[in-house]
Design a protein around this motif. Sequence first.
Motif, PDB file in Angstrom:
ATOM      1  N   UNK A  45       0.779  -1.221   0.071  1.00  0.00           N
ATOM      2  CA  UNK A  45      -0.057   0.033   0.222  1.00  0.00           C
ATOM      3  C   UNK A  45       0.840   1.370  -0.059  1.00  0.00           C
ATOM      4  N   UNK A  46       1.939   1.389   0.686  1.00  0.00           N
ATOM      5  CA  UNK A  46       2.685   2.373   0.981  1.00  0.00           C
ATOM      6  C   UNK A  46       3.492   2.588  -0.486  1.00  0.00           C
ATOM      7  N   UNK A  47       3.823   1.748  -1.211  1.00  0.00           N
ATOM      8  CA  UNK A  47       4.565   1.740  -2.347  1.00  0.00           C
ATOM      9  C   UNK A  47       3.545   2.208  -3.395  1.00  0.00           C
ATOM     10  N   UNK A  48       2.262   1.801  -3.465  1.00  0.00           N
ATOM     11  CA  UNK A  48       1.186   2.134  -4.273  1.00  0.00           C
ATOM     12  C   UNK A  48       1.092   3.716  -4.170  1.00  0.00           C
ATOM     13  N   UNK A  49       1.141   4.104  -3.021  1.00  0.00           N
ATOM     14  CA  UNK A  49       0.761   5.595  -2.666  1.00  0.00           C
ATOM     15  C   UNK A  49       1.945   6.508  -3.059  1.00  0.00           C
ATOM     16  N   UNK A  50       3.089   5.983  -2.843  1.00  0.00           N
ATOM     17  CA  UNK A  50       4.328   7.015  -2.762  1.00  0.00           C
ATOM     18  C   UNK A  50       5.219   6.642  -4.069  1.00  0.00           C
ATOM     19  N   UNK A  51       5.284   5.513  -4.419  1.00  0.00           N
ATOM     20  CA  UNK A  51       6.234   5.119  -5.588  1.00  0.00           C
ATOM     21  C   UNK A  51       5.544   4.546  -6.790  1.00  0.00           C
ATOM     22  N   UNK A  52       4.502   3.709  -6.920  1.00  0.00           N
ATOM     23  CA  UNK A  52       4.010   2.969  -7.933  1.00  0.00           C
ATOM     24  C   UNK A  52       3.569   3.805  -9.189  1.00  0.00           C
ATOM     25  N   UNK A  55       1.038   6.378  -8.286  1.00  0.00           N
ATOM     26  CA  UNK A  55       0.990   7.203  -6.967  1.00  0.00           C
ATOM     27  C   UNK A  55       0.795   8.603  -7.101  1.00  0.00           C
ATOM     28  N   UNK A  56       0.501   9.061  -6.024  1.00  0.00           N
ATOM     29  CA  UNK A  56      -0.287  10.550  -5.691  1.00  0.00           C
ATOM     30  C   UNK A  56       0.861  11.487  -5.058  1.00  0.00           C
ATOM     31  N   UNK A  57       2.177  10.954  -4.652  1.00  0.00           N
ATOM     32  CA  UNK A  57       3.330  11.680  -4.168  1.00  0.00           C
ATOM     33  C   UNK A  57       4.121  12.094  -5.145  1.00  0.00           C
ATOM     34  N   UNK A  58       4.556  13.461  -5.452  1.00  0.00           N
ATOM     35  CA  UNK A  58       5.535  13.847  -6.311  1.00  0.00           C
ATOM     36  C   UNK A  58       6.791  14.818  -5.901  1.00  0.00           C
ATOM     37  N   UNK A  59       7.984  14.599  -6.035  1.00  0.00           N
ATOM     38  CA  UNK A  59       9.083  15.281  -5.469  1.00  0.00           C
ATOM     39  C   UNK A  59       9.263  16.521  -6.310  1.00  0.00           C
ATOM     40  N   UNK A  60       9.841  17.754  -5.792  1.00  0.00           N
ATOM     41  CA  UNK A  60       9.855  18.936  -6.182  1.00  0.00           C
ATOM     42  C   UNK A  60      11.025  19.414  -5.669  1.00  0.00           C
ATOM     43  N   UNK A  61      11.956  19.337  -6.874  1.00  0.00           N
ATOM     44  CA  UNK A  61      13.444  19.854  -6.544  1.00  0.00           C
ATOM     45  C   UNK A  61      14.115  18.936  -5.709  1.00  0.00           C
ATOM     46  N   UNK A  62      15.140  19.545  -4.842  1.00  0.00           N
ATOM     47  CA  UNK A  62      15.911  18.906  -3.918  1.00  0.00           C
ATOM     48  C   UNK A  62      15.547  18.508  -2.520  1.00  0.00           C
TER      49      UNK A  62
END
Length: 241
Positions: A45-52, A55-62
């Motif tokens: 579930x964690x990977x589905x939300x943050x990495x898959x 995903x709904x998580x997106x990184x911005x810059x550093x």
Amino acid sequence: MKTKSLLLFILLTALTVAASASQYRNVFVEMGYQPAEVDAKLKEVFNDVFHGPNKVYFEVGDSMGYISDIKNHDARTEGMSYGMMIAVQMDEKDIFDRLWRWSKHYMQHQEGQREGYFAWSCKTDGTHQAEGAASDGELYFITALLFASNRWGNDTGIDYKAEAQHILDCIQPRAFKDERPRPQRPGMPPSSGMAYLIDPETHLITFTPDGFGQRFTDPSYHIPAFYEVWAKYADDDRSDY
């Protein structure tokens, strides 16, 4: 946003993530599931939300990141604060710090009548789509920051406890005697000013801390366990309240 996925994940972490410590229960294991099976589901579930791929998580810059309401192409305090709660329970400090930095930089009002509160909806570039707050966001921000303070300390780049205390100082005056207007009661004209996160007369969390939403609440916002965390760990002279 995958609100159901986020809520499911919070439930899973609440029941399993601390199970390795003897003082915490793992309810799924008590129901007969094998620990490895529970851990695998949690990671899935964690990977589905943050990495898959979905995903709904997106990184911005550093140093920043956001959780998006995919359907509406925005970031909301609900998702950002839920994401922080997930990250701290999973010991994902980098994700937590990225979400907090984005929230503070783009969402949190740093001055004026709304100081300390968060704009509940922003475009994914940080542009505000609404200036007002939705009280569940502040509720989760404060609690997640206190959890982070206890888990990682306050000297690793972010003073988590100070950030939580700042929000509390802005949204819940100690003696309810500052310059903010007192909440208007039902039937009275709505005030244009900000109100308290928790109504001092009813002791119920507001739906929104303003002239409109202060007149009622939302059942999904009532999490007494969070207030116990504030009383025990916030060190802000409000523990009796």
